[in-house]
Enzyme design. Structure first.
Site, PDB file in Angstrom:
ATOM      1  N   ARG A  57      40.674  40.312  21.703  1.00  0.00           N
ATOM      2  CA  ARG A  57      40.410  40.114  20.492  1.00  0.00           C
ATOM      3  C   ARG A  57      40.967  40.782  19.356  1.00  0.00           C
ATOM      4  NH1 ARG A  57      33.949  39.828  18.248  1.00  0.00           N
ATOM      5  NH2 ARG A  57      33.895  41.942  18.979  1.00  0.00           N
TER       6      ARG A  57
ATOM      7  N   SER B 235      33.858  37.074  13.759  1.00  0.00           N
ATOM      8  CA  SER B 235      34.304  36.796  14.996  1.00  0.00           C
ATOM      9  C   SER B 235      32.987  36.827  15.853  1.00  0.00           C
ATOM     10  CB  SER B 235      35.445  37.772  15.371  1.00  0.00           C
ATOM     11  OG  SER B 235      35.701  37.775  16.782  1.00  0.00           O
ATOM     12  N   SER B 236      32.794  35.796  16.770  1.00  0.00           N
ATOM     13  CA  SER B 236      31.526  36.004  17.457  1.00  0.00           C
ATOM     14  C   SER B 236      31.481  36.906  18.736  1.00  0.00           C
ATOM     15  CB  SER B 236      31.358  34.382  17.960  1.00  0.00           C
ATOM     16  OG  SER B 236      31.307  33.541  16.934  1.00  0.00           O
ATOM     17  N   ALA B 237      30.208  37.263  18.910  1.00  0.00           N
ATOM     18  CA  ALA B 237      29.929  38.253  20.081  1.00  0.00           C
ATOM     19  C   ALA B 237      30.697  37.397  21.394  1.00  0.00           C
ATOM     20  CB  ALA B 237      28.509  38.411  20.117  1.00  0.00           C
TER      21      ALA B 237
END
Length: 286
Positions: free
Chosen positions: A25, A91-93
């Site tokens: 990420r 930014s999603s988990a």
């Protein structure tokens, strides 16, 4: 996950708590992120606080990447320079991403429409699992940054379009799968029309019958039907924001069932007819 085989890439995964995903990420999150202060969303810059930035980005949690600091959504407030009040992009988990990809029932070679590119990280994970990805982002600046990040990270084949995701991407249809990274209270019919028969749509749902749910819809004969299969709290599609007073008073129906047709969206409690039509400004049958 999902029993998928990667498309020839090195068998490397990146751990976020107990969740593993095939892409780092850190390649996608901007150098400036935003964290909650006493009242405001305050910038945290990688060059100034590298350890804190790295700790947050490698954790299993959502990371805010854009706020309303430049275009305040609450003009009656006096915004401090560089700070925001409402998150506009994140930014999603990773664990939520993994849950959604699992629900997608993805197979290598499938053509996937993603609604809401954001940083480009979710699109990269889909591509790493062997999907052909077309992603739509409403914010031109965010879309361009995602294109650059995807190219630099080795995913130049992901197509990123700038436009209204509620309209889908008709010029690239049909799709085997559709996945949205923003919540809807009314599933846009273009997503259904652009999905192949037998395809699947995964979308966070915040609307009548469910405050924060993950909706899985299967497409047959020009209609999509399914139910809430998990929990998911996402920022809404730009055209489907709900007033907080409305959102906070939504009554949850366990096992909410949803059907989407060219005529509209219908909701029902489990075991009852899908007869309660729901029409909202977010619905577009064209």
């Amino acid at each position: 996950m999902c029993g998928l085989q990667r498309d020839g890439r090195a068998a490397v995964t990146f751990a976020y708590g107990e969740t593993e995903l095939p892409v780092d990420r850190r390649l996608f999150v901007p150098d400036t992120i935003y964290v909650s202060g006493e009242r405001w969303l305050e910038p945290l810059r990688r060059d100034e606080q590298p350890e804190a930035w790295d700790r947050l980005v490698t954790a299993d949690q959502a990371v805010t990447t854009a706020t309303d600091g430049d275009e305040p959504l609450h003009p009656h407030l006096t915004y401090p320079p560089g700070m925001g009040y409402v998150p506009l992009s994140s930014s999603s988990a990773p664990s939520i991403m993994a849950q959604m990809i699992e629900a997608l029932e993805l197979e290598p070679g499938m053509r996937v429409l993603e609604i809401g590119t954001g940083t480009g990280y979710n699109a990269a994970c889909l591509a790493a699992y062997g999907a052909e990805v077309v992603s739509v982002e409403i914010d031109g600046g965010i879309a361009e940054r995602a294109r650059c990040a995807l190219r630099d990270a080795g995913f130049p084949d992901v197509v990123v379009l700038t436009g209204d995701g509620e309209l889908g991407a008709a010029e690239h249809a049909p799709f085997d799968r559709v996945i949205a990274t923003a919540a809807a209270h009314t599933v846009p019919y273009p997503w259904v029309r652009q999905t192949k028969d037998g395809g699947r749509i995964i979308v966070p749902y915040t609307g009548d019958g469910c405050q924060y749910g993950l909706l899985a819809l299967d497409v047959r004969d020009g209609e999509a039907a399914g139910q809430v299969v998990g929990d998911a709290a996402f920022m809404p599609l730009r055209g489907q924001r709900l007033h907080p007073a409305v959102q906070n008073n939504i009554e949850d129906w366990p096992g909410l069932e949803v059907r989407v047709t060219a005529e509209g969206q219908r909701l029902a409690r489990p075991g009852t007819p899908l007869t309660a039509a729901v029409w909202t400004a977010g619905h577009r049958a064209h």
